[in-house]
Design an enzyme around this catalytic site. Structure first.
Site, PDB file in Angstrom:
ATOM      1  N   SER A   1       0.854  -1.199   0.000  1.00  0.00           N
ATOM      2  CA  SER A   1       0.000   0.000   0.000  1.00  0.00           C
ATOM      3  C   SER A   1       0.879   1.234   0.000  1.00  0.00           C
ATOM      4  O   SER A   1       2.002   1.211   0.521  1.00  0.00           O
ATOM      5  CB  SER A   1      -0.884   0.031   1.241  1.00  0.00           C
ATOM      6  OG  SER A   1      -1.483   1.306   1.383  1.00  0.00           O
TER       7      SER A   1
ATOM      8  N   TYR B   1      -1.520  -1.064  10.206  1.00  0.00           N
ATOM      9  CA  TYR B   1      -1.667  -1.345   8.772  1.00  0.00           C
ATOM     10  C   TYR B   1      -0.419  -0.880   7.986  1.00  0.00           C
ATOM     11  O   TYR B   1       0.114  -1.626   7.152  1.00  0.00           O
ATOM     12  CB  TYR B   1      -2.935  -0.635   8.267  1.00  0.00           C
ATOM     13  CG  TYR B   1      -3.272  -0.850   6.822  1.00  0.00           C
ATOM     14  CD1 TYR B   1      -3.855  -2.040   6.388  1.00  0.00           C
ATOM     15  CD2 TYR B   1      -3.030   0.145   5.869  1.00  0.00           C
ATOM     16  CE1 TYR B   1      -4.176  -2.223   5.054  1.00  0.00           C
ATOM     17  CE2 TYR B   1      -3.359  -0.027   4.545  1.00  0.00           C
ATOM     18  CZ  TYR B   1      -3.937  -1.215   4.130  1.00  0.00           C
ATOM     19  OH  TYR B   1      -4.262  -1.394   2.807  1.00  0.00           O
TER      20      TYR B   1
ATOM     21  N   SER C   1       2.453  -3.162   8.609  1.00  0.00           N
ATOM     22  CA  SER C   1       2.297  -4.444   7.902  1.00  0.00           C
ATOM     23  C   SER C   1       2.631  -4.285   6.419  1.00  0.00           C
ATOM     24  O   SER C   1       3.263  -5.146   5.814  1.00  0.00           O
ATOM     25  CB  SER C   1       0.876  -5.002   8.067  1.00  0.00           C
ATOM     26  OG  SER C   1      -0.068  -4.263   7.309  1.00  0.00           O
ATOM     27  N   LYS C   2       2.228  -3.154   5.842  1.00  0.00           N
ATOM     28  CA  LYS C   2       2.448  -2.942   4.403  1.00  0.00           C
ATOM     29  C   LYS C   2       3.901  -2.576   4.099  1.00  0.00           C
ATOM     30  O   LYS C   2       4.432  -2.926   3.037  1.00  0.00           O
ATOM     31  CB  LYS C   2       1.485  -1.860   3.886  1.00  0.00           C
ATOM     32  CG  LYS C   2       0.010  -2.276   3.953  1.00  0.00           C
ATOM     33  CD  LYS C   2      -0.262  -3.500   3.099  1.00  0.00           C
ATOM     34  CE  LYS C   2      -1.722  -3.894   3.026  1.00  0.00           C
ATOM     35  NZ  LYS C   2      -1.965  -5.061   2.175  1.00  0.00           N
TER      36      LYS C   2
HETATM   37  P1  NAI Z   1     -11.534  -5.835   0.769  1.00  0.00           P
HETATM   38  O1  NAI Z   1     -11.767  -5.739   2.236  1.00  0.00           O
HETATM   39  O2  NAI Z   1     -12.631  -5.434  -0.148  1.00  0.00           O
HETATM   40  O3  NAI Z   1     -11.039  -7.295   0.373  1.00  0.00           O
HETATM   41  C1  NAI Z   1     -10.107  -8.009   1.140  1.00  0.00           C
HETATM   42  C2  NAI Z   1     -10.414  -9.480   1.040  1.00  0.00           C
HETATM   43  O4  NAI Z   1      -9.487 -10.186   1.862  1.00  0.00           O
HETATM   44  C3  NAI Z   1     -11.818  -9.820   1.550  1.00  0.00           C
HETATM   45  O5  NAI Z   1     -12.494 -10.643   0.627  1.00  0.00           O
HETATM   46  C4  NAI Z   1     -11.533 -10.541   2.856  1.00  0.00           C
HETATM   47  O6  NAI Z   1     -12.523 -11.504   3.211  1.00  0.00           O
HETATM   48  C5  NAI Z   1     -10.196 -11.193   2.569  1.00  0.00           C
HETATM   49  N1  NAI Z   1      -9.501 -11.564   3.799  1.00  0.00           N
HETATM   50  C6  NAI Z   1      -9.434 -10.864   4.945  1.00  0.00           C
HETATM   51  N2  NAI Z   1      -8.763 -11.562   5.876  1.00  0.00           N
HETATM   52  C7  NAI Z   1      -8.383 -12.727   5.306  1.00  0.00           C
HETATM   53  C8  NAI Z   1      -7.676 -13.867   5.765  1.00  0.00           C
HETATM   54  N3  NAI Z   1      -7.210 -13.933   7.019  1.00  0.00           N
HETATM   55  N4  NAI Z   1      -7.471 -14.882   4.918  1.00  0.00           N
HETATM   56  C9  NAI Z   1      -7.955 -14.846   3.656  1.00  0.00           C
HETATM   57  N5  NAI Z   1      -8.645 -13.800   3.164  1.00  0.00           N
HETATM   58  C10 NAI Z   1      -8.860 -12.743   3.969  1.00  0.00           C
HETATM   59  O7  NAI Z   1     -10.231  -4.951   0.519  1.00  0.00           O
HETATM   60  P2  NAI Z   1      -9.588  -4.402  -0.847  1.00  0.00           P
HETATM   61  O8  NAI Z   1      -9.753  -2.932  -0.841  1.00  0.00           O
HETATM   62  O9  NAI Z   1     -10.029  -5.182  -1.997  1.00  0.00           O
HETATM   63  O10 NAI Z   1      -8.043  -4.678  -0.536  1.00  0.00           O
HETATM   64  C11 NAI Z   1      -7.308  -5.736  -1.111  1.00  0.00           C
HETATM   65  C12 NAI Z   1      -5.840  -5.526  -0.785  1.00  0.00           C
HETATM   66  O11 NAI Z   1      -5.413  -4.287  -1.305  1.00  0.00           O
HETATM   67  C13 NAI Z   1      -5.566  -5.498   0.719  1.00  0.00           C
HETATM   68  O12 NAI Z   1      -4.337  -6.125   0.995  1.00  0.00           O
HETATM   69  C14 NAI Z   1      -5.464  -4.010   1.006  1.00  0.00           C
HETATM   70  O13 NAI Z   1      -4.693  -3.753   2.131  1.00  0.00           O
HETATM   71  C15 NAI Z   1      -4.799  -3.525  -0.282  1.00  0.00           C
HETATM   72  N6  NAI Z   1      -4.971  -2.118  -0.533  1.00  0.00           N
HETATM   73  C16 NAI Z   1      -6.215  -1.570  -0.725  1.00  0.00           C
HETATM   74  C17 NAI Z   1      -6.334  -0.220  -0.988  1.00  0.00           C
HETATM   75  C18 NAI Z   1      -7.652   0.441  -1.205  1.00  0.00           C
HETATM   76  O14 NAI Z   1      -7.679   1.668  -1.363  1.00  0.00           O
HETATM   77  N7  NAI Z   1      -8.763  -0.273  -1.247  1.00  0.00           N
HETATM   78  C19 NAI Z   1      -5.156   0.652  -1.059  1.00  0.00           C
HETATM   79  C20 NAI Z   1      -3.919  -0.036  -0.845  1.00  0.00           C
HETATM   80  C21 NAI Z   1      -3.838  -1.361  -0.603  1.00  0.00           C
END
Ligand code: NAI
Length: 246
Positions: free
Chosen positions: A141, A154, A157-158
């Site tokens: 991130s 967070y 971690s990133k």
């Molecule tokens: P989201 O919350 O929509 O999706 C995350 C997914 O990970 C969910 O389906 C959730 O059930 C799953 N998950 C959570 N804990 C888990 C575990 N212990 N084992 C397996 N699956 C698990 O989030 P989003 O926005 O799609 O984020 C995806 C990645 O992108 C994350 O790593 C987030 O930190 C990163 N990210 C997101 C940004 C944003 O603006 N949305 C910006 C920068 C990074």
């Protein structure tokens, strides 16, 4: 087709950015393993991909649990024969100011975001080293690079994922395995939907492209790194942030 016949595991791919990565990879001919802790969401995500002509299988697993990670990787190898790409995308937030952050919230975020990527990479690396090929893409991130008030757990971690990326790239390069990170900025997903109007405006003001990113923007960068287009790229962090951080 950039990933024809490639077996690709995408963690946290039942929704959001992970689902977009899974869909993009499937469109490029990959056999995608949709894995997520939310077992209830996996089936509909797999159906969505298959309905568009893609190949996908769903396997529920919590990336923070080594036994579940081991079972997931063993099953993929047994059923699909190999692993070409791993995308460590699963991630969570538990925001609070440093002085108010609970130990439980620190541990939870570090366990999923950083230990989860470690456990998955370790299990998959053994398979990739034997194959003498593979691509690992870690979803970091922008806040892992620049920090963010209210996100000490967070951001740590990133940032940790970037250290993991570079160390693994150095260890695995000799076996033909590339390890890179994508650092998204402000992307419209359920994770960011809960942001206040004020912090949303503050983010947008600082983005040179003056808009939030879409999950597909992150998926495009992941596809590039996972495909042959990224064959000579390892240990790198690609920002997908509209210029928010340079
Ligand atoms: P989201 O919350 O929509 O999706 C995350 C997914 O990970 C969910 O389906 C959730 O059930 C799953 N998950 C959570 N804990 C888990 C575990 N212990 N084992 C397996 N699956 C698990 O989030 P989003 O926005 O799609 O984020 C995806 C990645 O992108 C994350 O790593 C987030 O930190 C990163 N990210 C997101 C940004 C944003 O603006 N949305 C910006 C920068 C990074």
């Amino acid at each position: 087709m950039m990933l024809e016949g490639r077996v690709c595991i995408v963690t946290g791919s039942a929704r959001g950015i992970g689902l977009s990565i899974a869909e993009t990879f499937a469109k490029e001919g990959a056999i995608v393993v949709v894995t997520d802790v939310r077992a209830d969401l996996i089936e509909s995500s797999v159906k969505e991909i298959v309905s568009k002509g893609g190949k996908a299988v769903g396997i529920a697993a919590n990336v923070a649990e080594s036994v579940q990670v081991g079972a997931l990787v063993t099953r993929v190898v047994e059923e699909l024969g190999r692993i070409d790409v791993l995308v460590n995308n699963a991630g969570v937030t538990r925001d609070a100011l440093l002085v108010r952050m609970s130990e439980a919230d620190w541990d939870f975020v570090l366990d999923v975001n950083l230990k989860g990527a470690f456990l998955m990479s370790q299990a998959v690396a053994k398979v990739m080293m034997k194959q003498r090929s593979g691509k690992i893409v870690n979803i970091s991130s922008v806040v892992g690079l620049m920090g963010n008030a209210g996100q000490a757990n967070y951001s740590a971690s990133k940032a940790g994922l970037i250290g993991l990326t570079k160390s693994a790239a150095k260890e695995l390069g000799g076996r033909g395995v590339c390890v890179n990170a994508v650092a998204p900025g402000f992307i419209e997903t359920e994770m960011t939907a809960s942001l206040s109007e004020e912090s949303r405006r503050a983010f947008l003001e600082n983005i040179p492209l003056k808009r939030a990113g879409q999950p597909s923007d992150v998926a495009s960068a992941a596809l590039f790194l996972a495909s042959a287009a990224g064959d000579y790229i390892t240990g790198q962090v690609i920002g997908v942030n509209g210029g928010l951080y340079m």
